[in-house]
Design an enzyme around this catalytic site. Structure first.
Site, PDB file in Angstrom:
ATOM      1  N   ALA A   1     -19.795  10.833 -29.112  1.00 57.70           N
ATOM      2  CA  ALA A   1     -19.345  11.923 -29.980  1.00 57.70           C
ATOM      3  C   ALA A   1     -20.522  12.298 -30.867  1.00 57.70           C
ATOM      4  O   ALA A   1     -21.228  11.420 -31.382  1.00 57.70           O
ATOM      5  CB  ALA A   1     -18.166  11.475 -30.832  1.00 57.70           C
TER       6      ALA A   1
ATOM      7  N   TRP B   1     -16.210   8.315 -38.161  1.00 55.73           N
ATOM      8  CA  TRP B   1     -15.481   9.132 -37.185  1.00 55.73           C
ATOM      9  C   TRP B   1     -15.945  10.587 -37.209  1.00 55.73           C
ATOM     10  O   TRP B   1     -15.950  11.232 -38.246  1.00 55.73           O
ATOM     11  CB  TRP B   1     -13.985   9.068 -37.435  1.00 55.73           C
TER      12      TRP B   1
ATOM     13  N   GLU C   1       1.296   3.682   2.134  1.00 48.31           N
ATOM     14  CA  GLU C   1       2.049   3.969   3.359  1.00 48.31           C
ATOM     15  C   GLU C   1       3.320   3.118   3.439  1.00 48.31           C
ATOM     16  O   GLU C   1       4.368   3.590   3.886  1.00 48.31           O
ATOM     17  CB  GLU C   1       1.173   3.706   4.594  1.00 48.31           C
TER      18      GLU C   1
ATOM     19  N   HIS D   1       0.837  -1.196   0.000  1.00 47.82           N
ATOM     20  CA  HIS D   1       0.000   0.000   0.000  1.00 47.82           C
ATOM     21  C   HIS D   1       0.881   1.259   0.000  1.00 47.82           C
ATOM     22  O   HIS D   1       2.094   1.188   0.156  1.00 47.82           O
ATOM     23  CB  HIS D   1      -0.927  -0.009   1.210  1.00 47.82           C
TER      24      HIS D   1
ATOM     25  N   CYS E   1      -5.546   1.356   6.299  1.00 44.34           N
ATOM     26  CA  CYS E   1      -6.324   0.137   6.568  1.00 44.34           C
ATOM     27  C   CYS E   1      -5.946  -0.452   7.924  1.00 44.34           C
ATOM     28  O   CYS E   1      -4.824  -0.298   8.399  1.00 44.34           O
ATOM     29  CB  CYS E   1      -6.128  -0.883   5.455  1.00 44.34           C
TER      30      CYS E   1
END
Length: 347
Positions: free
Chosen positions: A157, A176, A53, A51, A78
């Site tokens: 789009a 496109w 930390e 993690h 945690c």
């Protein structure tokens, strides 16, 4: 308080490096400061790996400084054993006296327990620094645990005159509307989210691959709505190259190595059923790419969190109209001659 904000902001910057690779874990960044100087940094890179930390502590060259340092972390450390040991125990074992936390972890096994454990061990805990920004960072993780569904991103789009596609197309491939840079950005997004969803008509008309070939990263899980089994083996979504979940009313269909079938009734509750299926499959985020009917169904059910809409310069005059969306416009950006609009749903 401003000094705390400075370092939590850095935690957020670091955490973003893990976008797309930490699922099912949240994005977390951590900074260790001693006498006004950063002596260690880290972020969570991948589920099962250390993690934030842990990476921050490991990066500190002179460990003797930890006993007079402050550790900053964007999300509550945690307190339970998962694939890795509790980060709270690491902070306590290294005698780090001060802990500054951006926001509380909504995950039931952690939520508040990490803070409680640190305080009981005599640590000075400061909570709620840049809380809104830390919550935004983990909008996918938070939505999944608090609303029991994935974070839903709508994407399409449209032409300058508001059409998704023209009336007539010569081939089974997309027409496109946007430029190559916008299309590459979409592929980047695909590496950041866990799944991408389309309806039957989009597959039949465009035969999309729904992969992230134009950006380095993971391909999203493909989610395909196919009520009656109209999509044959010839289409890319059935090429068995990427994990694909096909939601259908057909029963007793056999799964293959990468294709999995899930049953749902295609009625007015379909969008809710789809998100339940995704939640069951531990999918924290999904991009809904179309078509019009699929997008509008989720909009009408108010089951969306963010909409990313590209507007191109060309016009079609007729064809499939773009969805009707009411949301809060939060940003507008030019990508060469395209315009990208981002909407959020605060309802």
């Amino acid at each position: 308080m401003k000094i705390h904000e400075k370092y939590i902001k850095r935690c957020i910057e670091l955490a973003k490096n893990g976008l797309g690779t930490t699922y099912p874990n949240p994005l977390v960044g951590s900074v260790i400061v001693c006498d006004g100087k950063i002596i260690g940094e880290g972020w969570h890179r991948k589920a099962g790996e250390p993690h934030a930390e842990v990476n921050a502590v490991n990066s500190v060259k002179d460990k003797s400084l930890l006993s007079k340092s402050t550790i900053y972390v964007s999300l509550e450390p945690c307190s339970h054993f998962g694939k890795t040991p509790p980060c709270c125990d690491l902070i306590i074992a290294n005698k780090i006296p001060n802990v500054v936390i951006g926001t509380v972890d909504p995950f039931a096994k952690v939520s508040g327990n990490g803070i409680k454990k640190l305080m009981e061990a005599g640590r000075n805990v400061t909570l709620g620094i840049l809380e809104a920004e830390c919550n935004e960072l983990n909008k996918r993780f938070f939505t999944f645990h608090q609303k029991k569904r994935p974070f839903v991103i709508l994407k399409w789009a449209e032409s300058q005159d508001g059409f998704l596609s023209p009336t007539y197309k010569e081939e089974k491939k997309p027409v496109w509307i946007t430029n190559a840079f916008s299309r590459q950005l979409v592929h980047k997004w695909r590496t950041q989210e866990q799944a991408i969803l389309v309806g039957t008509k989009t597959v039949l008309e465009d035969n999309p691959k729904l992969d992230a070939r134009d950006w380095k990263g993971n391909n999203p899980t493909r989610i395909v709505l196919d009520r009656t089994g109209k999509i044959s083996e010839d289409y890319f979504v059935k090429d068995n190259k990427i994990k694909t979940i096909i939601i259908t009313e057909q029963e007793n269909l056999e799964n293959s190595s990468h294709i999995f079938f899930e049953n749902a009734i295609f009625d007015s509750n379909l969008p809710f059923s789809v998100l339940e299926i995704l939640y069951k499959n531990n999918i924290q985020s999904v991009i809904i790419e179309g078509g019009k009917k699929t997008l509008q169904t989720f909009i009408d059910a108010n089951l969306w969190d963010e909409a990313r809409i590209f507007k191109g310069k060309n016009s079609f005059a007729n064809g499939t109209k773009s969805p009707d969306l009411k949301g809060n416009l939060v940003s507008k950006e030019a990508i060469l001659n395209d315009e990208l609009l981002i909407f959020k749903n605060y309802d």
